[in-house]
Enzyme design. Sequence first.
Site, short mmCIF file in Angstrom:
data_model
loop_
_atom_site.label_atom_id
_atom_site.label_comp_id
_atom_site.label_asym_id
_atom_site.label_seq_id
_atom_site.Cartn_x
_atom_site.Cartn_y
_atom_site.Cartn_z
N ARG A 104 101.57 24.63 88.51
CA ARG A 104 101.94 25.31 89.76
C ARG A 104 102.61 24.31 90.68
O ARG A 104 102.07 23.23 90.94
CB ARG A 104 100.72 25.95 90.40
N CYS A 156 106.65 38.90 77.34
CA CYS A 156 106.20 37.58 76.93
C CYS A 156 107.13 36.95 75.90
O CYS A 156 107.08 35.75 75.66
CB CYS A 156 104.80 37.66 76.32
N GLY A 211 96.70 35.28 89.30
CA GLY A 211 95.92 36.50 89.12
C GLY A 211 96.61 37.54 88.26
O GLY A 211 97.56 37.23 87.54
N CYS A 226 94.52 33.17 79.43
CA CYS A 226 95.50 32.21 79.92
C CYS A 226 95.86 32.56 81.36
O CYS A 226 95.68 33.68 81.81
CB CYS A 226 96.74 32.18 79.03
#
Lengths: 376, 151
Positions: free
Chosen positions: A16, A80, A113, A198
Amino acid sequence: MTPVYLAGVGLHPFGRFPDRSVTALGAEAVRAALADAGIGRGGFQAAFCGTVYGGVAAGHKVLTALGLSGVPIVNVEAGCASGGAALILGATAVASGRADAVLVFGLEKMPRGIIRSSFFEPWREEAGLAATPAYFALRAQRLMLESDVTLEDLARVSVKNHRHGVANPHAMYRQAVSLDEVLGSAVVCEPLRLLMLCAPNEGAAAVVLSARPASRAVRVAAAVLRSHLSGSVLGEHTPLGGLTDADVPTPTELAARAAYDEAGVGPRDLDLVELQDTDSGREILSAEELGLCPRRGGGRWVRDGGGEMGSRLPVNASGGLLAKGEPLGASALAQVVELTWQLRGEAGPRQVPRARAALAHTVGRGANACVVILAR
Amino acid sequence: MTFALSTERRTHASDPDPRRSLGSAPLFVCDADGPRLLAGACGACGKLHFPASPVCPYCAADGARETRVGPAGRLELYTTVLRAPPGYRGPVPYGFGVVALDGGLSVVARLTEADSSRLRPGLPVELVVEPLFTGDDGRPVLSYAFRPAVA
Protein backbone atom coordinates in the site's frame (compact mmCIF):
# COMPACT_ATOMS: atom_id res chain seq x y z
CA MET A 1 3.41 -18.68 -35.76
CA THR A 2 6.49 -16.76 -34.59
CA PRO A 3 7.82 -17.88 -31.19
CA VAL A 4 7.31 -15.27 -28.44
CA TYR A 5 10.06 -14.53 -25.94
CA LEU A 6 10.15 -12.61 -22.69
CA ALA A 7 12.73 -9.96 -23.47
CA GLY A 8 12.36 -8.03 -20.23
CA VAL A 9 10.42 -7.99 -16.98
CA GLY A 10 9.84 -5.46 -14.21
CA LEU A 11 7.82 -5.06 -11.06
CA HIS A 12 6.62 -2.46 -8.60
CA PRO A 13 6.35 -4.21 -5.21
CA PHE A 14 2.87 -5.13 -3.99
CA GLY A 15 1.66 -3.28 -0.91
CA ARG A 16 0.00 0.00 0.00
CA PHE A 17 1.53 3.25 -1.19
CA PRO A 18 -0.70 6.16 -0.17
CA ASP A 19 1.76 8.73 -1.53
CA ARG A 20 2.13 7.22 -5.00
CA SER A 21 -0.35 7.39 -7.88
CA VAL A 22 -1.35 4.33 -9.85
CA THR A 23 0.44 5.95 -12.80
CA ALA A 24 3.66 6.14 -10.78
CA LEU A 25 3.38 2.46 -9.84
CA GLY A 26 2.89 1.49 -13.47
CA ALA A 27 5.73 3.73 -14.65
CA GLU A 28 8.20 2.11 -12.27
CA ALA A 29 7.33 -1.40 -13.49
CA VAL A 30 7.42 -0.36 -17.17
CA ARG A 31 10.75 1.42 -16.78
CA ALA A 32 12.24 -1.69 -15.14
CA ALA A 33 10.95 -4.02 -17.87
CA LEU A 34 12.23 -1.80 -20.67
CA ALA A 35 15.65 -1.51 -18.99
CA ASP A 36 15.74 -5.27 -18.56
CA ALA A 37 14.95 -5.69 -22.27
CA GLY A 38 17.45 -3.01 -23.22
CA ILE A 39 14.92 -1.05 -25.26
CA GLY A 40 13.31 2.38 -25.07
CA ARG A 41 11.14 4.60 -27.21
CA GLY A 42 10.63 2.98 -30.60
CA GLY A 43 11.52 -0.44 -29.24
CA PHE A 44 7.94 -1.73 -29.15
CA GLN A 45 5.03 -1.28 -31.53
CA ALA A 46 2.02 -1.70 -29.24
CA ALA A 47 1.15 -1.67 -25.55
CA PHE A 48 -1.50 -3.55 -23.59
CA CYS A 49 -2.40 -2.56 -20.04
CA GLY A 50 -4.41 -4.74 -17.66
CA THR A 51 -6.40 -2.93 -15.00
CA VAL A 52 -9.81 -3.13 -13.36
CA TYR A 53 -9.97 0.00 -11.21
CA GLY A 54 -7.40 2.11 -13.09
CA GLY A 55 -10.02 4.16 -14.91
CA VAL A 56 -10.06 5.67 -18.37
CA ALA A 57 -6.75 5.60 -20.27
CA ALA A 58 -4.79 4.16 -17.35
CA GLY A 59 -2.13 2.72 -19.66
CA HIS A 60 -1.95 5.88 -21.74
CA LYS A 61 -1.14 7.89 -18.62
CA VAL A 62 1.79 5.63 -17.75
CA LEU A 63 3.32 5.77 -21.21
CA THR A 64 2.75 9.52 -21.43
CA ALA A 65 4.52 9.97 -18.09
CA LEU A 66 7.50 8.14 -19.53
CA GLY A 67 7.45 9.88 -22.90
CA LEU A 68 6.64 6.61 -24.58
CA SER A 69 3.22 7.29 -26.09
CA GLY A 70 2.71 7.17 -29.82
CA VAL A 71 2.04 3.45 -30.13
CA PRO A 72 -1.42 1.86 -29.99
CA ILE A 73 -2.37 1.37 -26.31
CA VAL A 74 -5.19 -0.93 -25.27
CA ASN A 75 -6.50 -1.14 -21.72
CA VAL A 76 -7.78 -4.59 -20.84
CA GLU A 77 -10.22 -5.71 -18.16
CA ALA A 78 -10.89 -9.36 -17.36
CA GLY A 79 -11.29 -9.36 -13.58
CA CYS A 80 -8.50 -11.13 -11.70
CA ALA A 81 -7.19 -12.34 -15.08
CA SER A 82 -6.83 -8.84 -16.56
CA GLY A 83 -3.03 -8.92 -16.78
CA GLY A 84 -3.19 -12.38 -18.31
CA ALA A 85 -5.68 -11.22 -20.91
CA ALA A 86 -3.38 -8.30 -21.78
CA LEU A 87 -0.47 -10.73 -22.10
CA ILE A 88 -2.44 -12.92 -24.49
CA LEU A 89 -3.25 -9.94 -26.72
CA GLY A 90 0.41 -8.96 -26.74
CA ALA A 91 1.63 -12.49 -27.40
CA THR A 92 -0.84 -12.84 -30.25
CA ALA A 93 0.41 -9.60 -31.82
CA VAL A 94 3.99 -10.89 -31.76
CA ALA A 95 3.19 -14.47 -32.75
CA SER A 96 1.21 -13.27 -35.76
CA GLY A 97 4.08 -11.13 -36.97
CA ARG A 98 2.05 -7.93 -36.61
CA ALA A 99 4.54 -6.63 -34.05
CA ASP A 100 8.20 -7.31 -33.48
CA ALA A 101 7.95 -6.40 -29.80
CA VAL A 102 5.16 -5.27 -27.50
CA LEU A 103 4.93 -3.90 -23.98
CA VAL A 104 2.42 -5.55 -21.63
CA PHE A 105 1.82 -4.18 -18.17
CA GLY A 106 -0.71 -4.26 -15.39
CA LEU A 107 -1.41 -1.87 -12.56
CA GLU A 108 -3.85 -1.40 -9.73
CA LYS A 109 -4.54 0.67 -6.66
CA MET A 110 -7.38 -0.79 -4.65
CA PRO A 111 -9.20 0.21 -1.50
CA ARG A 112 -8.98 -1.96 1.61
CA GLY A 113 -11.64 -4.48 2.48
CA ILE A 114 -14.43 -5.97 0.41
CA ILE A 115 -14.07 -4.77 -3.15
CA ARG A 116 -16.98 -2.76 -4.53
CA SER A 117 -17.55 -3.99 -8.03
CA SER A 118 -19.85 -2.89 -10.83
CA PHE A 119 -20.01 -6.62 -11.57
CA PHE A 120 -22.92 -6.67 -9.14
CA GLU A 121 -26.05 -4.84 -10.24
CA PRO A 122 -27.47 -2.41 -7.66
CA TRP A 123 -30.27 -4.79 -6.68
CA ARG A 124 -27.73 -7.52 -5.93
CA GLU A 125 -25.83 -5.10 -3.71
CA GLU A 126 -29.02 -4.10 -1.90
CA ALA A 127 -29.98 -7.76 -1.48
CA GLY A 128 -26.65 -8.49 0.23
CA LEU A 129 -25.37 -10.58 -2.67
CA ALA A 130 -22.21 -8.52 -3.29
CA ALA A 131 -20.41 -10.22 -0.43
CA THR A 132 -17.36 -11.41 -2.34
CA PRO A 133 -15.65 -13.34 0.51
CA ALA A 134 -18.93 -15.20 1.09
CA TYR A 135 -18.70 -16.71 -2.40
CA PHE A 136 -15.15 -17.82 -1.61
CA ALA A 137 -16.47 -19.30 1.63
CA LEU A 138 -19.20 -21.25 -0.16
CA ARG A 139 -16.65 -22.59 -2.60
CA ALA A 140 -14.37 -23.65 0.27
CA GLN A 141 -17.30 -25.30 2.02
CA ARG A 142 -18.15 -27.17 -1.17
CA LEU A 143 -14.54 -28.39 -1.38
CA MET A 144 -14.81 -29.63 2.21
CA LEU A 145 -18.17 -31.33 1.60
CA GLU A 146 -17.16 -33.03 -1.62
CA SER A 147 -13.69 -34.16 -0.58
CA ASP A 148 -11.64 -34.72 2.55
CA VAL A 149 -10.30 -31.15 2.70
CA THR A 150 -10.38 -29.95 6.30
CA LEU A 151 -10.20 -26.58 8.00
CA GLU A 152 -6.60 -27.45 8.95
CA ASP A 153 -5.80 -28.08 5.28
CA LEU A 154 -7.05 -24.60 4.41
CA ALA A 155 -4.81 -23.22 7.16
CA ARG A 156 -1.83 -25.25 5.89
CA VAL A 157 -2.05 -23.49 2.53
CA SER A 158 -1.85 -20.10 4.25
CA VAL A 159 1.08 -21.23 6.37
CA LYS A 160 2.94 -22.40 3.26
CA ASN A 161 2.37 -19.28 1.18
CA HIS A 162 3.19 -16.92 4.01
CA ARG A 163 6.39 -18.89 4.67
CA HIS A 164 7.30 -18.58 0.98
CA GLY A 165 6.53 -14.86 1.07
CA VAL A 166 9.20 -14.24 3.71
CA ALA A 167 11.83 -14.61 0.96
CA ASN A 168 10.09 -12.26 -1.48
CA PRO A 169 11.01 -8.58 -1.14
CA HIS A 170 8.10 -7.66 -3.44
CA ALA A 171 5.44 -9.23 -1.17
CA MET A 172 3.27 -7.16 1.17
CA TYR A 173 3.30 -9.66 4.03
CA ARG A 174 6.72 -11.09 4.81
CA GLN A 175 6.06 -12.77 8.11
CA ALA A 176 5.64 -16.50 8.67
CA VAL A 177 2.43 -17.52 10.44
CA SER A 178 1.69 -20.70 12.39
CA LEU A 179 -1.21 -23.08 11.89
CA ASP A 180 -2.70 -21.88 15.18
CA GLU A 181 -2.35 -18.24 14.17
CA VAL A 182 -4.22 -18.89 10.93
CA LEU A 183 -6.95 -20.91 12.64
CA GLY A 184 -7.18 -18.34 15.42
CA SER A 185 -7.45 -15.31 13.13
CA ALA A 186 -10.85 -13.62 12.86
CA VAL A 187 -13.59 -15.51 11.04
CA VAL A 188 -14.52 -13.53 7.93
CA CYS A 189 -17.06 -15.95 6.48
CA GLU A 190 -17.15 -19.46 7.90
CA PRO A 191 -15.00 -21.48 7.18
CA LEU A 192 -12.57 -18.78 6.00
CA ARG A 193 -10.40 -16.93 8.50
CA LEU A 194 -8.72 -13.59 7.84
CA LEU A 195 -5.32 -15.19 7.21
CA MET A 196 -6.89 -17.51 4.62
CA LEU A 197 -7.89 -14.58 2.39
CA CYS A 198 -5.67 -12.39 0.24
CA ALA A 199 -5.78 -8.62 0.61
CA PRO A 200 -6.70 -6.33 -2.26
CA ASN A 201 -3.78 -3.91 -2.54
CA GLU A 202 -1.56 -1.97 -4.93
CA GLY A 203 1.20 -2.77 -7.36
CA ALA A 204 2.30 -3.05 -10.97
CA ALA A 205 4.12 -5.46 -13.25
CA ALA A 206 5.41 -5.25 -16.80
CA VAL A 207 6.90 -7.48 -19.46
CA VAL A 208 8.33 -6.96 -22.92
CA LEU A 209 7.40 -9.66 -25.42
CA SER A 210 9.62 -10.03 -28.44
CA ALA A 211 10.03 -12.17 -31.53
CA ARG A 212 13.79 -12.17 -30.90
CA PRO A 213 15.24 -14.50 -28.29
CA ALA A 214 17.13 -12.71 -25.54
CA SER A 215 20.38 -14.07 -24.16
CA ARG A 216 18.55 -15.68 -21.23
CA ALA A 217 15.69 -16.77 -23.46
CA VAL A 218 12.44 -17.54 -21.71
CA ARG A 219 9.70 -18.44 -24.15
CA VAL A 220 5.92 -18.12 -23.92
CA ALA A 221 5.06 -21.76 -24.64
CA ALA A 222 1.33 -21.17 -24.24
CA ALA A 223 -0.98 -18.32 -23.30
CA VAL A 224 -4.66 -19.15 -23.10
CA LEU A 225 -7.78 -17.39 -21.86
CA ARG A 226 -10.99 -19.32 -21.41
CA SER A 227 -14.36 -18.30 -20.12
CA HIS A 228 -17.11 -20.41 -18.65
CA LEU A 229 -19.44 -22.31 -20.90
CA SER A 230 -22.45 -20.32 -21.97
CA GLY A 231 -25.07 -19.48 -19.43
CA SER A 232 -22.78 -19.74 -16.47
CA VAL A 233 -20.71 -16.61 -17.00
CA LEU A 234 -22.99 -14.17 -15.26
CA GLY A 235 -25.65 -16.59 -14.08
CA GLU A 236 -27.17 -16.08 -10.70
CA HIS A 237 -26.01 -19.49 -9.59
CA THR A 238 -22.36 -19.06 -10.54
CA PRO A 239 -21.44 -15.41 -10.14
CA LEU A 240 -17.88 -16.45 -9.41
CA GLY A 241 -17.90 -20.00 -10.65
CA GLY A 242 -17.12 -23.05 -8.62
CA LEU A 243 -20.45 -23.22 -6.81
CA THR A 244 -22.86 -25.30 -8.84
CA ASP A 245 -20.90 -26.24 -11.92
CA ALA A 246 -20.63 -29.97 -11.34
CA ASP A 247 -21.83 -30.81 -14.84
CA VAL A 248 -19.57 -28.44 -16.78
CA PRO A 249 -15.78 -28.03 -16.95
CA THR A 250 -14.54 -24.96 -15.08
CA PRO A 251 -12.81 -22.08 -16.89
CA THR A 252 -9.51 -23.13 -15.31
CA GLU A 253 -9.90 -26.70 -16.54
CA LEU A 254 -10.70 -25.43 -20.04
CA ALA A 255 -7.74 -23.04 -20.07
CA ALA A 256 -5.31 -25.59 -18.61
CA ARG A 257 -6.31 -28.25 -21.11
CA ALA A 258 -5.78 -25.86 -24.02
CA ALA A 259 -2.50 -24.52 -22.62
CA TYR A 260 -0.99 -27.98 -21.99
CA ASP A 261 -2.01 -28.89 -25.52
CA GLU A 262 -0.53 -25.71 -27.01
CA ALA A 263 2.77 -26.09 -25.11
CA GLY A 264 3.00 -29.83 -25.61
CA VAL A 265 3.62 -30.38 -21.90
CA GLY A 266 1.66 -31.74 -18.97
CA PRO A 267 1.64 -31.11 -15.23
CA ARG A 268 4.46 -33.64 -14.78
CA ASP A 269 6.77 -31.54 -16.95
CA LEU A 270 6.39 -28.41 -14.82
CA ASP A 271 9.03 -27.30 -12.33
CA LEU A 272 7.00 -24.64 -10.56
CA VAL A 273 3.56 -23.05 -10.60
CA GLU A 274 2.15 -19.69 -9.57
CA LEU A 275 -1.61 -20.09 -9.20
CA GLN A 276 -4.66 -18.14 -8.07
CA ASP A 277 -4.89 -18.28 -4.28
CA THR A 278 -7.42 -15.55 -3.60
CA ASP A 279 -8.25 -17.70 -0.59
CA SER A 280 -6.68 -20.93 0.57
CA GLY A 281 -9.59 -22.98 -0.73
CA ARG A 282 -9.01 -21.45 -4.14
CA GLU A 283 -5.39 -22.68 -4.10
CA ILE A 284 -6.51 -26.26 -3.49
CA LEU A 285 -9.20 -26.04 -6.15
CA SER A 286 -6.74 -24.43 -8.60
CA ALA A 287 -4.24 -27.25 -7.99
CA GLU A 288 -6.95 -29.81 -8.74
CA GLU A 289 -8.23 -27.99 -11.82
CA LEU A 290 -4.70 -27.58 -13.21
CA GLY A 291 -4.09 -31.30 -12.76
CA LEU A 292 -1.31 -30.86 -10.17
CA CYS A 293 -3.13 -33.42 -8.02
CA PRO A 294 -6.15 -35.64 -8.62
CA ARG A 295 -9.66 -34.16 -8.50
CA ARG A 296 -10.88 -34.34 -4.89
CA GLY A 297 -7.30 -35.17 -3.95
CA GLY A 298 -6.37 -31.65 -2.89
CA GLY A 299 -6.60 -32.30 0.84
CA ARG A 300 -4.19 -35.19 0.62
CA TRP A 301 -1.94 -33.10 -1.63
CA VAL A 302 -1.74 -30.35 1.00
CA ARG A 303 -1.15 -32.80 3.88
CA ASP A 304 1.64 -34.48 1.89
CA GLY A 305 3.44 -31.15 1.54
CA GLY A 306 2.27 -30.49 -2.01
CA GLY A 307 3.46 -27.14 -3.32
CA GLU A 308 6.08 -26.64 -0.60
CA MET A 309 9.49 -25.27 -1.54
CA GLY A 310 11.73 -28.31 -1.91
CA SER A 311 8.85 -30.53 -3.00
CA ARG A 312 8.58 -31.99 -6.51
CA LEU A 313 6.52 -29.01 -7.70
CA PRO A 314 6.67 -25.79 -5.67
CA VAL A 315 3.43 -23.78 -5.87
CA ASN A 316 3.46 -20.04 -5.23
CA ALA A 317 7.15 -19.79 -4.43
CA SER A 318 6.57 -16.01 -4.47
CA GLY A 319 4.17 -16.32 -1.54
CA GLY A 320 1.18 -16.17 -3.86
CA LEU A 321 -1.60 -13.66 -3.47
CA LEU A 322 -1.93 -14.62 0.20
CA ALA A 323 1.48 -13.10 0.96
CA LYS A 324 1.75 -10.59 -1.86
CA GLY A 325 -1.81 -9.26 -1.89
CA GLU A 326 -3.85 -8.94 -5.06
CA PRO A 327 -3.71 -5.80 -7.21
CA LEU A 328 -6.12 -7.16 -9.84
CA GLY A 329 -4.59 -5.81 -13.04
CA ALA A 330 -1.03 -6.58 -11.96
CA SER A 331 -1.29 -9.99 -10.33
CA ALA A 332 -1.20 -12.20 -13.44
CA LEU A 333 1.78 -10.33 -14.90
CA ALA A 334 3.61 -10.41 -11.58
CA GLN A 335 3.32 -14.20 -11.76
CA VAL A 336 4.93 -14.10 -15.21
CA VAL A 337 7.69 -11.79 -13.91
CA GLU A 338 8.36 -14.15 -10.99
CA LEU A 339 8.46 -17.20 -13.24
CA THR A 340 10.78 -15.46 -15.70
CA TRP A 341 13.21 -14.71 -12.87
CA GLN A 342 12.92 -18.32 -11.73
CA LEU A 343 13.57 -19.73 -15.21
CA ARG A 344 16.55 -17.41 -15.63
CA GLY A 345 17.90 -18.50 -12.24
CA GLU A 346 17.58 -14.97 -10.84
CA ALA A 347 15.08 -15.58 -8.03
CA GLY A 348 17.62 -15.34 -5.22
CA PRO A 349 16.67 -16.98 -1.92
CA ARG A 350 13.41 -18.38 -3.33
CA GLN A 351 15.06 -19.90 -6.42
CA VAL A 352 13.66 -23.27 -7.47
CA PRO A 353 16.70 -25.23 -8.69
CA ARG A 354 17.01 -26.06 -12.38
CA ALA A 355 13.57 -24.74 -13.32
CA ARG A 356 12.87 -25.16 -17.04
CA ALA A 357 9.07 -25.07 -17.36
CA ALA A 358 6.58 -23.12 -15.30
CA LEU A 359 2.88 -22.30 -15.27
CA ALA A 360 0.99 -19.16 -14.21
CA HIS A 361 -2.74 -19.21 -13.48
CA THR A 362 -5.34 -16.58 -12.71
CA VAL A 363 -9.11 -16.76 -12.67
CA GLY A 364 -11.57 -14.01 -11.96
CA ARG A 365 -14.92 -12.35 -12.34
CA GLY A 366 -16.78 -13.11 -15.48
CA ALA A 367 -15.23 -16.53 -14.97
CA ASN A 368 -12.18 -15.70 -17.05
CA ALA A 369 -9.31 -18.11 -16.49
CA CYS A 370 -5.85 -17.45 -17.83
CA VAL A 371 -3.09 -20.06 -18.04
CA VAL A 372 0.39 -19.13 -19.25
CA ILE A 373 3.18 -21.67 -19.64
CA LEU A 374 6.77 -20.44 -19.85
CA ALA A 375 9.78 -22.51 -20.86
CA ARG A 376 13.45 -22.02 -21.46
CA MET B 1 -49.83 -9.60 -6.84
CA THR B 2 -46.69 -8.73 -8.73
CA PHE B 3 -44.96 -6.01 -6.84
CA ALA B 4 -44.75 -2.68 -8.55
CA LEU B 5 -41.20 -2.13 -9.58
CA SER B 6 -40.60 1.03 -11.52
CA THR B 7 -40.59 4.35 -9.71
CA GLU B 8 -43.63 5.52 -11.66
CA ARG B 9 -45.69 2.54 -10.75
CA ARG B 10 -44.48 2.60 -7.21
CA THR B 11 -45.72 6.11 -6.67
CA HIS B 12 -48.98 5.62 -8.53
CA ALA B 13 -51.96 6.70 -6.48
CA SER B 14 -53.75 3.42 -7.05
CA ASP B 15 -50.76 1.39 -5.86
CA PRO B 16 -52.38 -0.88 -3.32
CA ASP B 17 -49.15 -1.66 -1.50
CA PRO B 18 -47.08 1.07 0.13
CA ARG B 19 -44.01 -1.13 0.02
CA ARG B 20 -41.71 -1.50 -2.93
CA SER B 21 -39.61 -4.39 -4.18
CA LEU B 22 -35.93 -4.68 -4.75
CA GLY B 23 -34.58 -3.90 -8.17
CA SER B 24 -35.95 -2.37 -11.32
CA ALA B 25 -37.30 -5.55 -12.91
CA PRO B 26 -39.58 -8.12 -11.29
CA LEU B 27 -37.61 -10.69 -9.31
CA PHE B 28 -40.42 -12.30 -7.33
CA VAL B 29 -44.15 -12.32 -6.77
CA CYS B 30 -46.22 -12.88 -3.68
CA ASP B 31 -49.86 -13.77 -4.08
CA ALA B 32 -52.41 -16.16 -2.64
CA ASP B 33 -50.08 -19.07 -3.42
CA GLY B 34 -47.30 -17.45 -1.44
CA PRO B 35 -43.92 -16.18 -2.67
CA ARG B 36 -42.33 -17.35 -5.91
CA LEU B 37 -39.18 -16.37 -7.80
CA LEU B 38 -39.71 -15.21 -11.37
CA ALA B 39 -37.36 -17.31 -13.46
CA GLY B 40 -36.97 -17.59 -17.21
CA ALA B 41 -37.75 -20.89 -18.89
CA CYS B 42 -36.23 -21.53 -22.30
CA GLY B 43 -38.50 -23.26 -24.77
CA ALA B 44 -35.54 -24.36 -26.88
CA CYS B 45 -33.14 -25.98 -24.38
CA GLY B 46 -35.52 -26.31 -21.44
CA LYS B 47 -33.18 -24.72 -18.91
CA LEU B 48 -34.25 -22.27 -16.21
CA HIS B 49 -32.42 -19.06 -15.43
CA PHE B 50 -32.78 -16.28 -12.87
CA PRO B 51 -33.49 -13.38 -13.03
CA ALA B 52 -35.80 -13.90 -15.99
CA SER B 53 -34.55 -12.67 -19.34
CA PRO B 54 -36.20 -12.97 -22.75
CA VAL B 55 -32.92 -14.39 -24.11
CA CYS B 56 -31.76 -17.73 -22.77
CA PRO B 57 -28.20 -17.30 -21.38
CA TYR B 58 -27.47 -20.97 -22.08
CA CYS B 59 -28.47 -21.34 -25.73
CA ALA B 60 -29.21 -17.75 -26.90
CA ALA B 61 -32.74 -18.65 -28.00
CA ASP B 62 -35.23 -15.79 -27.90
CA GLY B 63 -38.61 -15.95 -26.29
CA ALA B 64 -37.85 -17.49 -22.91
CA ARG B 65 -41.07 -17.35 -20.94
CA GLU B 66 -41.43 -16.21 -17.37
CA THR B 67 -42.18 -18.97 -14.93
CA ARG B 68 -42.75 -19.08 -11.19
CA VAL B 69 -40.30 -21.16 -9.17
CA GLY B 70 -40.35 -22.17 -5.53
CA PRO B 71 -41.06 -21.85 -2.73
CA ALA B 72 -39.47 -25.16 -1.68
CA GLY B 73 -35.82 -25.98 -2.06
CA ARG B 74 -32.81 -27.52 -0.41
CA LEU B 75 -29.83 -25.74 1.06
CA GLU B 76 -26.63 -26.82 -0.69
CA LEU B 77 -23.99 -24.45 0.72
CA TYR B 78 -24.10 -21.75 3.37
CA THR B 79 -22.05 -19.28 5.35
CA THR B 80 -22.62 -16.19 7.47
CA VAL B 81 -21.92 -12.62 6.39
CA LEU B 82 -20.83 -10.68 9.46
CA ARG B 83 -20.24 -7.21 8.03
CA ALA B 84 -22.41 -5.38 5.52
CA PRO B 85 -21.00 -5.80 2.00
CA PRO B 86 -21.02 -2.82 -0.43
CA GLY B 87 -24.51 -1.44 -1.05
CA TYR B 88 -26.30 -3.65 1.46
CA ARG B 89 -28.62 -1.85 3.85
CA GLY B 90 -30.22 -4.72 5.72
CA PRO B 91 -29.32 -6.17 9.11
CA VAL B 92 -26.11 -8.10 9.82
CA PRO B 93 -25.15 -10.79 10.42
CA TYR B 94 -27.12 -12.71 7.82
CA GLY B 95 -26.98 -16.12 6.25
CA PHE B 96 -25.84 -16.56 2.68
CA GLY B 97 -26.06 -19.71 0.63
CA VAL B 98 -26.83 -21.68 -2.49
CA VAL B 99 -30.35 -23.11 -2.68
CA ALA B 100 -31.43 -25.75 -5.17
CA LEU B 101 -35.10 -25.05 -5.83
CA ASP B 102 -37.52 -27.79 -6.67
CA GLY B 103 -37.81 -27.60 -10.44
CA GLY B 104 -34.12 -27.43 -11.24
CA LEU B 105 -32.96 -23.87 -10.56
CA SER B 106 -30.11 -23.05 -8.17
CA VAL B 107 -29.76 -19.55 -6.78
CA VAL B 108 -27.41 -17.70 -4.49
CA ALA B 109 -29.51 -15.99 -1.84
CA ARG B 110 -29.70 -14.43 1.57
CA LEU B 111 -30.80 -16.77 4.36
CA THR B 112 -32.91 -15.63 7.30
CA GLU B 113 -30.87 -17.86 9.61
CA ALA B 114 -27.49 -16.29 10.39
CA ASP B 115 -26.37 -19.00 12.84
CA SER B 116 -24.70 -21.57 10.61
CA SER B 117 -24.74 -24.15 13.40
CA ARG B 118 -28.49 -24.34 12.79
CA LEU B 119 -28.01 -25.08 9.11
CA ARG B 120 -26.80 -28.19 7.32
CA PRO B 121 -26.33 -29.28 3.71
CA GLY B 122 -29.59 -30.64 2.31
CA LEU B 123 -31.76 -28.77 4.79
CA PRO B 124 -35.26 -28.14 3.36
CA VAL B 125 -35.77 -24.40 3.00
CA GLU B 126 -38.57 -22.18 1.74
CA LEU B 127 -38.75 -18.85 0.00
CA VAL B 128 -39.90 -15.82 1.97
CA VAL B 129 -40.48 -12.25 0.83
CA GLU B 130 -40.03 -9.70 3.57
CA PRO B 131 -38.99 -6.10 4.19
CA LEU B 132 -35.20 -5.88 4.22
CA PHE B 133 -34.54 -2.19 4.80
CA THR B 134 -36.23 1.21 4.62
CA GLY B 135 -35.72 3.02 1.34
CA ASP B 136 -34.74 6.66 0.98
CA ASP B 137 -38.43 7.49 0.49
CA GLY B 138 -39.23 6.02 3.89
CA ARG B 139 -40.97 2.96 2.50
CA PRO B 140 -39.96 -0.59 3.34
CA VAL B 141 -38.15 -2.39 0.54
CA LEU B 142 -39.08 -6.02 0.06
CA SER B 143 -36.52 -8.66 -0.77
CA TYR B 144 -36.45 -12.42 -0.94
CA ALA B 145 -34.63 -14.90 1.25
CA PHE B 146 -34.82 -18.51 2.31
CA ARG B 147 -35.65 -19.83 5.76
CA PRO B 148 -35.53 -23.35 7.17
CA ALA B 149 -38.77 -25.04 6.13
CA VAL B 150 -41.45 -25.42 8.75
CA ALA B 151 -41.94 -29.17 9.13
